[in-house]
Motif scaffolding. Structure first.
Motif, PDB file in Angstrom:
ATOM      1  N   ILE A 120       1.238  -1.127   0.132  1.00  0.00           N
ATOM      2  CA  ILE A 120       0.636   0.560   0.246  1.00  0.00           C
ATOM      3  C   ILE A 120       1.300   1.023   0.174  1.00  0.00           C
ATOM      4  CG2 ILE A 120      -1.847   1.391   0.649  1.00  0.00           C
ATOM      5  CD1 ILE A 120      -2.931  -1.125   2.127  1.00  0.00           C
ATOM      6  N   CYS A 121       0.923   1.814  -1.163  1.00  0.00           N
ATOM      7  CA  CYS A 121       1.456   3.028  -0.840  1.00  0.00           C
ATOM      8  C   CYS A 121       0.717   4.161  -1.935  1.00  0.00           C
ATOM      9  CB  CYS A 121       2.947   3.143  -2.506  1.00  0.00           C
ATOM     10  SG  CYS A 121       2.768   2.649  -3.742  1.00  0.00           S
ATOM     11  N   GLY A 122       1.081   5.355  -1.672  1.00  0.00           N
ATOM     12  CA  GLY A 122       0.225   6.358  -2.436  1.00  0.00           C
ATOM     13  C   GLY A 122       0.820   8.220  -2.158  1.00  0.00           C
ATOM     14  N   ASP A 123       0.053   9.203  -1.905  1.00  0.00           N
ATOM     15  CA  ASP A 123       0.536  10.009  -1.849  1.00  0.00           C
ATOM     16  C   ASP A 123      -0.215  10.818  -0.750  1.00  0.00           C
ATOM     17  OD1 ASP A 123       1.813  10.229  -4.131  1.00  0.00           O
ATOM     18  OD2 ASP A 123       0.575  10.865  -5.182  1.00  0.00           O
ATOM     19  N   LEU A 124      -0.285  11.626   0.354  1.00  0.00           N
ATOM     20  CA  LEU A 124      -0.618  12.327   0.763  1.00  0.00           C
ATOM     21  C   LEU A 124      -0.447  13.734   1.078  1.00  0.00           C
ATOM     22  CD1 LEU A 124      -1.857  12.711   4.597  1.00  0.00           C
ATOM     23  CD2 LEU A 124       0.475  12.832   4.996  1.00  0.00           C
ATOM     24  N   HIS A 125      -1.361  14.645   1.049  1.00  0.00           N
ATOM     25  CA  HIS A 125      -1.484  15.943   1.728  1.00  0.00           C
ATOM     26  C   HIS A 125      -2.624  16.451   2.582  1.00  0.00           C
ATOM     27  CE1 HIS A 125      -1.302  19.668  -1.653  1.00  0.00           C
ATOM     28  NE2 HIS A 125      -2.107  19.857  -1.049  1.00  0.00           N
ATOM     29  N   SER A 126      -2.295  17.914   2.464  1.00  0.00           N
ATOM     30  CA  SER A 126      -2.531  18.167   3.519  1.00  0.00           C
ATOM     31  C   SER A 126      -2.573  19.815   3.222  1.00  0.00           C
ATOM     32  CB  SER A 126      -1.674  18.351   5.303  1.00  0.00           C
ATOM     33  OG  SER A 126      -3.236  19.104   5.834  1.00  0.00           O
ATOM     34  N   PRO A 127      -3.400  20.581   3.393  1.00  0.00           N
ATOM     35  CA  PRO A 127      -3.605  22.066   3.640  1.00  0.00           C
ATOM     36  C   PRO A 127      -2.639  22.879   3.707  1.00  0.00           C
ATOM     37  CG  PRO A 127      -5.498  21.693   5.560  1.00  0.00           C
ATOM     38  CD  PRO A 127      -5.198  20.199   4.490  1.00  0.00           C
ATOM     39  N   LYS A 145       2.485  22.103   1.348  1.00  0.00           N
ATOM     40  CA  LYS A 145       3.254  22.733   0.422  1.00  0.00           C
ATOM     41  C   LYS A 145       2.720  22.060  -1.124  1.00  0.00           C
ATOM     42  CE  LYS A 145       6.150  27.198   1.414  1.00  0.00           C
ATOM     43  NZ  LYS A 145       7.156  27.683   0.556  1.00  0.00           N
ATOM     44  N   GLU A 146       3.047  21.144  -0.706  1.00  0.00           N
ATOM     45  CA  GLU A 146       3.120  19.624  -2.050  1.00  0.00           C
ATOM     46  C   GLU A 146       2.713  18.700  -1.059  1.00  0.00           C
ATOM     47  OE1 GLU A 146       7.006  19.774  -4.357  1.00  0.00           O
ATOM     48  OE2 GLU A 146       6.714  21.651  -4.797  1.00  0.00           O
ATOM     49  N   SER A 147       2.244  17.299  -1.832  1.00  0.00           N
ATOM     50  CA  SER A 147       1.687  16.008  -1.291  1.00  0.00           C
ATOM     51  C   SER A 147       3.111  15.304  -0.938  1.00  0.00           C
ATOM     52  CB  SER A 147       0.843  15.440  -2.315  1.00  0.00           C
ATOM     53  OG  SER A 147       1.639  15.670  -3.776  1.00  0.00           O
ATOM     54  N   VAL A 148       3.227  14.482  -0.792  1.00  0.00           N
ATOM     55  CA  VAL A 148       4.167  13.713   0.485  1.00  0.00           C
ATOM     56  C   VAL A 148       4.066  12.316  -0.218  1.00  0.00           C
ATOM     57  CG1 VAL A 148       5.172  12.654   2.481  1.00  0.00           C
ATOM     58  CG2 VAL A 148       4.963  15.488   1.648  1.00  0.00           C
ATOM     59  N   GLN A 149       5.246  11.292  -0.546  1.00  0.00           N
ATOM     60  CA  GLN A 149       4.733   9.894  -0.966  1.00  0.00           C
ATOM     61  C   GLN A 149       5.086   9.498   0.673  1.00  0.00           C
ATOM     62  OE1 GLN A 149       7.129   8.753  -4.646  1.00  0.00           O
ATOM     63  NE2 GLN A 149       5.625   9.597  -5.597  1.00  0.00           N
ATOM     64  N   PHE A 150       4.312   7.912   0.512  1.00  0.00           N
ATOM     65  CA  PHE A 150       4.519   7.210   1.086  1.00  0.00           C
ATOM     66  C   PHE A 150       4.352   5.390   0.576  1.00  0.00           C
ATOM     67  CE2 PHE A 150      -0.217   7.398   1.114  1.00  0.00           C
ATOM     68  CZ  PHE A 150      -0.780   6.493   1.122  1.00  0.00           C
ATOM     69  N   HIS A 151       5.429   5.025   1.315  1.00  0.00           N
ATOM     70  CA  HIS A 151       5.581   3.818   0.726  1.00  0.00           C
ATOM     71  C   HIS A 151       5.180   2.433   1.329  1.00  0.00           C
ATOM     72  CE1 HIS A 151       8.417   6.322  -0.181  1.00  0.00           C
ATOM     73  NE2 HIS A 151       8.172   6.203  -1.546  1.00  0.00           N
ATOM     74  N   TYR A 180       5.440  23.747   4.568  1.00  0.00           N
ATOM     75  CA  TYR A 180       4.724  24.092   5.283  1.00  0.00           C
ATOM     76  C   TYR A 180       4.329  25.143   4.179  1.00  0.00           C
ATOM     77  CZ  TYR A 180       5.195  20.326   7.882  1.00  0.00           C
ATOM     78  OH  TYR A 180       5.275  18.737   9.147  1.00  0.00           O
ATOM     79  N   GLN A 181       3.282  25.621   4.255  1.00  0.00           N
ATOM     80  CA  GLN A 181       2.285  26.030   3.885  1.00  0.00           C
ATOM     81  C   GLN A 181       2.847  27.692   4.840  1.00  0.00           C
ATOM     82  OE1 GLN A 181       1.106  27.303   0.625  1.00  0.00           O
ATOM     83  NE2 GLN A 181       0.205  24.734   0.113  1.00  0.00           N
ATOM     84  N   ASP A 182       2.442  29.267   4.403  1.00  0.00           N
ATOM     85  CA  ASP A 182       2.532  30.385   5.256  1.00  0.00           C
ATOM     86  C   ASP A 182       1.132  30.457   5.287  1.00  0.00           C
ATOM     87  OD1 ASP A 182       3.046  32.364   6.890  1.00  0.00           O
ATOM     88  OD2 ASP A 182       4.071  33.933   5.097  1.00  0.00           O
ATOM     89  N   LEU A 183       0.727  29.836   6.799  1.00  0.00           N
ATOM     90  CA  LEU A 183      -1.238  29.367   6.693  1.00  0.00           C
ATOM     91  C   LEU A 183      -1.062  30.945   7.931  1.00  0.00           C
ATOM     92  CD1 LEU A 183      -1.445  26.404   7.084  1.00  0.00           C
ATOM     93  CD2 LEU A 183      -2.053  27.777   4.741  1.00  0.00           C
ATOM     94  N   ASN A 184      -2.363  31.475   7.509  1.00  0.00           N
ATOM     95  CA  ASN A 184      -2.837  32.258   8.328  1.00  0.00           C
ATOM     96  C   ASN A 184      -4.183  32.100   8.107  1.00  0.00           C
ATOM     97  OD1 ASN A 184      -3.792  34.324   6.448  1.00  0.00           O
ATOM     98  ND2 ASN A 184      -2.055  34.753   6.298  1.00  0.00           N
TER      99      ASN A 184
END
Length: 151
Positions: free
Chosen positions: A22-29, A32-38, A79-83
């Motif tokens: 099981i592998c794929g992509d993780l994204h979150s607000p 900045k970019e999605s992260v792959q996991f294995h 990470y995004q510069d969030l506010n």
């Protein structure tokens, strides 16, 4: 990182792959970019690092380990510069993450208590919603969809 939200949001896309179960992509607000996991262990460790870095949801316990200078998972995360003004925009954008997989989940972690997480997972495309009481239960819910589709 001065924005206000009490829940952490993730989008998980599972992709079939011949080299890993099981592998794929993780994204979150917050990313900045999605992260792959294995594998699912790596997925949980990445999610945990993100929540630790932001302290969202709030967690009043110190992380425990056998080694005093433990440094969590070593994957570079930007990470995004969030506010409070732009969080909703990034959340909407992350929920529109490219849907190239038929196994996509949105995860909302609402609490981190008793050394684990509690929250909600939605299996996009199947319109199935489940609440989980631990990160182990979250893994089991994701893995159950893998068993259904790929066995």
């Amino acid at each position: 990182m001065s924005f206000v939200t009490k829940d952490m949001y993730f989008i998980i896309a599972i992709f079939p792959h011949e080299k890993c179960e099981i592998c794929g992509d993780l994204h979150s607000p917050v990313l900045k970019e999605s992260v792959q996991f294995h594998d699912l262990t790596e997925l949980v460790l990445i999610m945990n690092k993100i929540m630790q870095d932001f302290n969202i949801p709030k967690y009043d316990k110190k992380n425990r380990s056998f080694v005093s200078d433990y440094k969590s998972i070593n994957i570079p995360l930007e990470y995004q510069d969030l506010n409070s003004g732009n969080f909703e925009r990034y959340l909407d954008k992350s929920l529109k993450f490219p849907m190239e997989s038929k196994n996509i989940f949105t995860v909302k972690v609402m609490y981190r208590q008793h050394c684990t997480w509690q929250g909600q997972i939605v299996w996009i495309g199947q319109d199935k919603v489940r609440f989980f009481r631990s990160d182990l239960e979250l893994i089991a819910l994701i893995y159950s969809t893998y068993n259904e589709d790929y066995q």
